[in-house]
Design an enzyme around this catalytic site. Structure first.
Site, PDB file in Angstrom:
ATOM      1  N   TYR A 145       0.728   7.297 -67.812  1.00  0.00           N
ATOM      2  CA  TYR A 145      -0.563   6.153 -68.169  1.00  0.00           C
ATOM      3  C   TYR A 145      -1.269   6.986 -68.802  1.00  0.00           C
ATOM      4  O   TYR A 145      -1.956   6.768 -70.368  1.00  0.00           O
ATOM      5  CB  TYR A 145      -1.573   5.249 -67.088  1.00  0.00           C
ATOM      6  CG  TYR A 145      -2.450   4.534 -67.376  1.00  0.00           C
ATOM      7  CD1 TYR A 145      -1.911   3.116 -67.539  1.00  0.00           C
ATOM      8  CD2 TYR A 145      -3.549   4.409 -66.804  1.00  0.00           C
ATOM      9  CE1 TYR A 145      -2.656   2.610 -68.229  1.00  0.00           C
ATOM     10  CE2 TYR A 145      -5.032   4.291 -67.052  1.00  0.00           C
ATOM     11  CZ  TYR A 145      -4.360   2.506 -68.064  1.00  0.00           C
ATOM     12  OH  TYR A 145      -5.195   1.964 -67.918  1.00  0.00           O
ATOM     13  N   TYR A 159      -4.016   6.497 -87.976  1.00  0.00           N
ATOM     14  CA  TYR A 159      -3.585   4.698 -88.824  1.00  0.00           C
ATOM     15  C   TYR A 159      -4.497   4.760 -89.841  1.00  0.00           C
ATOM     16  O   TYR A 159      -4.861   3.949 -91.053  1.00  0.00           O
ATOM     17  CB  TYR A 159      -3.163   3.504 -88.051  1.00  0.00           C
ATOM     18  CG  TYR A 159      -1.996   3.219 -88.105  1.00  0.00           C
ATOM     19  CD1 TYR A 159      -0.832   4.189 -87.514  1.00  0.00           C
ATOM     20  CD2 TYR A 159      -0.551   2.698 -89.169  1.00  0.00           C
ATOM     21  CE1 TYR A 159       0.953   3.980 -87.250  1.00  0.00           C
ATOM     22  CE2 TYR A 159       0.655   1.989 -89.120  1.00  0.00           C
ATOM     23  CZ  TYR A 159       1.601   2.345 -88.088  1.00  0.00           C
ATOM     24  OH  TYR A 159       2.330   3.324 -88.312  1.00  0.00           O
ATOM     25  N   ARG A 186      -5.320  -1.467 -56.523  1.00  0.00           N
ATOM     26  CA  ARG A 186      -6.518  -0.825 -57.156  1.00  0.00           C
ATOM     27  C   ARG A 186      -7.790  -1.587 -55.953  1.00  0.00           C
ATOM     28  O   ARG A 186      -7.818  -1.986 -54.888  1.00  0.00           O
ATOM     29  CB  ARG A 186      -7.055  -2.120 -58.697  1.00  0.00           C
ATOM     30  CG  ARG A 186      -6.715  -1.853 -59.606  1.00  0.00           C
ATOM     31  CD  ARG A 186      -6.724  -2.132 -61.193  1.00  0.00           C
ATOM     32  NE  ARG A 186      -5.717  -2.987 -61.512  1.00  0.00           N
ATOM     33  CZ  ARG A 186      -6.187  -3.361 -62.596  1.00  0.00           C
ATOM     34  NH1 ARG A 186      -6.533  -2.745 -63.313  1.00  0.00           N
ATOM     35  NH2 ARG A 186      -5.350  -4.636 -62.896  1.00  0.00           N
TER      36      ARG A 186
HETATM   37  P1  NAD Z   1      -2.838  -6.041 -66.734  1.00  0.00           P
HETATM   38  O1  NAD Z   1      -1.372  -5.551 -65.907  1.00  0.00           O
HETATM   39  O2  NAD Z   1      -3.400  -7.167 -65.269  1.00  0.00           O
HETATM   40  O3  NAD Z   1      -2.180  -6.530 -67.979  1.00  0.00           O
HETATM   41  C1  NAD Z   1      -1.692  -6.146 -68.530  1.00  0.00           C
HETATM   42  C2  NAD Z   1      -0.881  -6.934 -69.673  1.00  0.00           C
HETATM   43  O4  NAD Z   1       0.487  -6.343 -71.040  1.00  0.00           O
HETATM   44  C3  NAD Z   1      -0.046  -7.664 -68.430  1.00  0.00           C
HETATM   45  O5  NAD Z   1      -0.016  -9.448 -68.461  1.00  0.00           O
HETATM   46  C4  NAD Z   1       1.575  -7.504 -69.032  1.00  0.00           C
HETATM   47  O6  NAD Z   1       3.036  -8.291 -67.940  1.00  0.00           O
HETATM   48  C5  NAD Z   1       1.524  -7.327 -70.788  1.00  0.00           C
HETATM   49  N1  NAD Z   1       2.449  -6.195 -70.999  1.00  0.00           N
HETATM   50  C6  NAD Z   1       3.003  -4.698 -70.254  1.00  0.00           C
HETATM   51  N2  NAD Z   1       3.185  -4.674 -70.784  1.00  0.00           N
HETATM   52  C7  NAD Z   1       4.067  -5.138 -72.161  1.00  0.00           C
HETATM   53  C8  NAD Z   1       4.576  -5.434 -73.612  1.00  0.00           C
HETATM   54  N3  NAD Z   1       5.389  -4.247 -73.345  1.00  0.00           N
HETATM   55  N4  NAD Z   1       4.546  -6.222 -73.866  1.00  0.00           N
HETATM   56  C9  NAD Z   1       3.620  -7.465 -74.126  1.00  0.00           C
HETATM   57  N5  NAD Z   1       2.877  -7.555 -73.123  1.00  0.00           N
HETATM   58  C10 NAD Z   1       2.770  -6.505 -72.111  1.00  0.00           C
HETATM   59  O7  NAD Z   1      -3.882  -4.889 -66.694  1.00  0.00           O
HETATM   60  P2  NAD Z   1      -5.549  -5.317 -67.044  1.00  0.00           P
HETATM   61  O8  NAD Z   1      -6.248  -4.872 -65.741  1.00  0.00           O
HETATM   62  O9  NAD Z   1      -5.472  -6.436 -67.344  1.00  0.00           O
HETATM   63  O10 NAD Z   1      -5.421  -3.924 -68.521  1.00  0.00           O
HETATM   64  C11 NAD Z   1      -5.235  -4.599 -69.709  1.00  0.00           C
HETATM   65  C12 NAD Z   1      -5.441  -3.677 -70.513  1.00  0.00           C
HETATM   66  O11 NAD Z   1      -6.898  -2.862 -70.324  1.00  0.00           O
HETATM   67  C13 NAD Z   1      -4.475  -2.238 -70.340  1.00  0.00           C
HETATM   68  O12 NAD Z   1      -4.029  -2.191 -71.828  1.00  0.00           O
HETATM   69  C14 NAD Z   1      -4.786  -1.376 -69.678  1.00  0.00           C
HETATM   70  O13 NAD Z   1      -4.297   0.161 -70.035  1.00  0.00           O
HETATM   71  C15 NAD Z   1      -6.513  -1.368 -70.005  1.00  0.00           C
HETATM   72  N6  NAD Z   1      -7.752  -0.915 -68.651  1.00  0.00           N
HETATM   73  C16 NAD Z   1      -7.585  -1.693 -67.906  1.00  0.00           C
HETATM   74  C17 NAD Z   1      -8.394  -1.399 -67.047  1.00  0.00           C
HETATM   75  C18 NAD Z   1      -9.360  -1.640 -65.489  1.00  0.00           C
HETATM   76  O14 NAD Z   1     -10.575  -1.620 -65.180  1.00  0.00           O
HETATM   77  N7  NAD Z   1      -8.795  -3.106 -65.661  1.00  0.00           N
HETATM   78  C19 NAD Z   1      -9.437   0.016 -66.907  1.00  0.00           C
HETATM   79  C20 NAD Z   1      -8.858   0.756 -68.214  1.00  0.00           C
HETATM   80  C21 NAD Z   1      -7.617   0.568 -69.500  1.00  0.00           C
END
Ligand code: NAD
Length: 313
Positions: A145, A159, A186
């Site tokens: 990750y 880019y 989490r």
């Molecule tokens: P989440 O798992 O709820 O959402 C991620 C979404 O991406 C899911 O709906 C999943 O199905 C989709 N996905 C994954 N791989 C895919 C692919 N190859 N093609 C299309 N869709 C795909 O997680 P989240 O907490 O909502 O996180 C969303 C983003 O924010 C992520 O990139 C995560 O790294 C980033 N982020 C979240 C947090 C947090 O605290 N929630 C913190 C830091 C970064």
């Protein structure tokens, strides 16, 4: 504005889609549902400006028509998910980001990469400012990750500098709120589920490690402000109020009025000992700071979890 949100059916993505629609944008949500679900955006399906498309962004991404903004949020994000899906996580951080950037380049759109505080690893600088390079173990279990996101940041930068794409990076710190999954591993959803089921709250280590948690509405406001700013970033978006994990567990017990006990369990490998964003840049650049108090955000989240099926694993 026509906005493409990758990972739009996930926790953060679904809240972003909702806010963008409220702001009058048209939203195309691309998701392969690997960790998200169409249920998260079911309430948006009747909106004339919303479209949900089942799509894996590691395959070719083609979107007909104009696009003004790409928010690249697709990626497994919780340790339970990315430990189960290590290759998918690396692929979406690398190939998925590459395709999202290709789409932004083709359409002349701005792109925002959802990066993470995990690029700082187990930090040796505290709180973490954007110019800290981090302390990450590339071959530890979390490396898939952390390094996927670090690679994504490098790609966005390349880019921007060599292809002229208006691309920027937000580094998101731990965010919580409705639509998190009760078994995503989490801390906050785990504690709330355990408390509501009257099971012991499993606190890792002695619970003295810290986290700084941001309510999802604040996070979405920060991301939208960053997207509008045209700034390259990286910019930290998170709540600088730092709490021990033990305090988070105790507050969940109070908010749920649960009699559960706290049970100390082993610390996961490479678990960060401290985590707190330096949000000086976000304040100065975007005029953004979180406004939802922890007690209020927690109460909303507990309320939402009371309406969710908690038993199935
Ligand atoms: P989440 O798992 O709820 O959402 C991620 C979404 O991406 C899911 O709906 C999943 O199905 C989709 N996905 C994954 N791989 C895919 C692919 N190859 N093609 C299309 N869709 C795909 O997680 P989240 O907490 O909502 O996180 C969303 C983003 O924010 C992520 O990139 C995560 O790294 C980033 N982020 C979240 C947090 C947090 O605290 N929630 C913190 C830091 C970064």
């Amino acid at each position: 504005m026509r906005v493409v949100v990758t990972g739009g059916a996930g926790f953060l993505g679904s809240h972003l889609c909702q806010r963008l629609l409220e702001n009058g944008s048209e939203v195309l949500c691309l998701d392969n549902f690997v960790t998200g679900s169409a249920d998260n955006v079911a309430h948006l399906m009747a909106h004339p400006g919303f479209r949900l498309v089942h799509c894996d962004v590691t395959n070719f991404v083609h979107v007909p028509g104009k696009v003004d903004l790409v928010l690249h949020f697709a990626s497994p994000a919780s340790p339970v998910d990315y430990l189960k899906l290590p290759i998918d996580t690396l692929k979406v951080g690398a190939v998925g980001t590459w395709h999202a950037l290709g789409l932004a380049k083709e359409k002349g759109a701005r792109l925002v990469l959802a990066s993470t505080s995990e690029v700082y690893g187990d930090p040796q600088v505290h709180p973490q400012p954007e110019d800290y390079w981090g302390h990450v173990n590339p071959i530890g279990p979390r490396g898939v990750y952390d390094e996927g996101k670090r690679y994504g940041e490098a790609l966005v930068t390349a880019y921007r500098t060599s292809e002229g794409v208006d691309a920027g990076i937000v580094r998101i710190f731990n965010t919580y709120g409705p639509r998190m999954r009760p078994y995503d591993g989490r801390a906050i959803p785990t504690f709330i589920r355990q408390a509501l089921l009257n099971q012991p709250l499993t606190v890792a280590g002695d619970g003295s490690q810290t986290r700084s948690v941001c309510y999802v509405d604040d996070l979405v406001t920060g991301v939208v402000a960053f997207a509008e700013s045209g700034h390259p970033g990286p910019v930290n978006i998170g709540n600088p109020q730092e709490m021990s994990v033990l305090r988070i567990a105790e507050d969940v017990l109070a908010a749920t009025r649960s009699d559960s006990e706290i049970k100390l369990v082993d610390l996961p490998t490479d678990d960060p000992k401290v985590r707190r964003p330096d949000t000086t840049l976000a304040r100065r650049l975007l005029g953004w700071e979180p406004v939802v108090p922890w007690e209020q955000g927690l109460a909303h989240t507990v309320e939402w979890f009371r309406g969710v099926e908690l038993e199935a694993g």
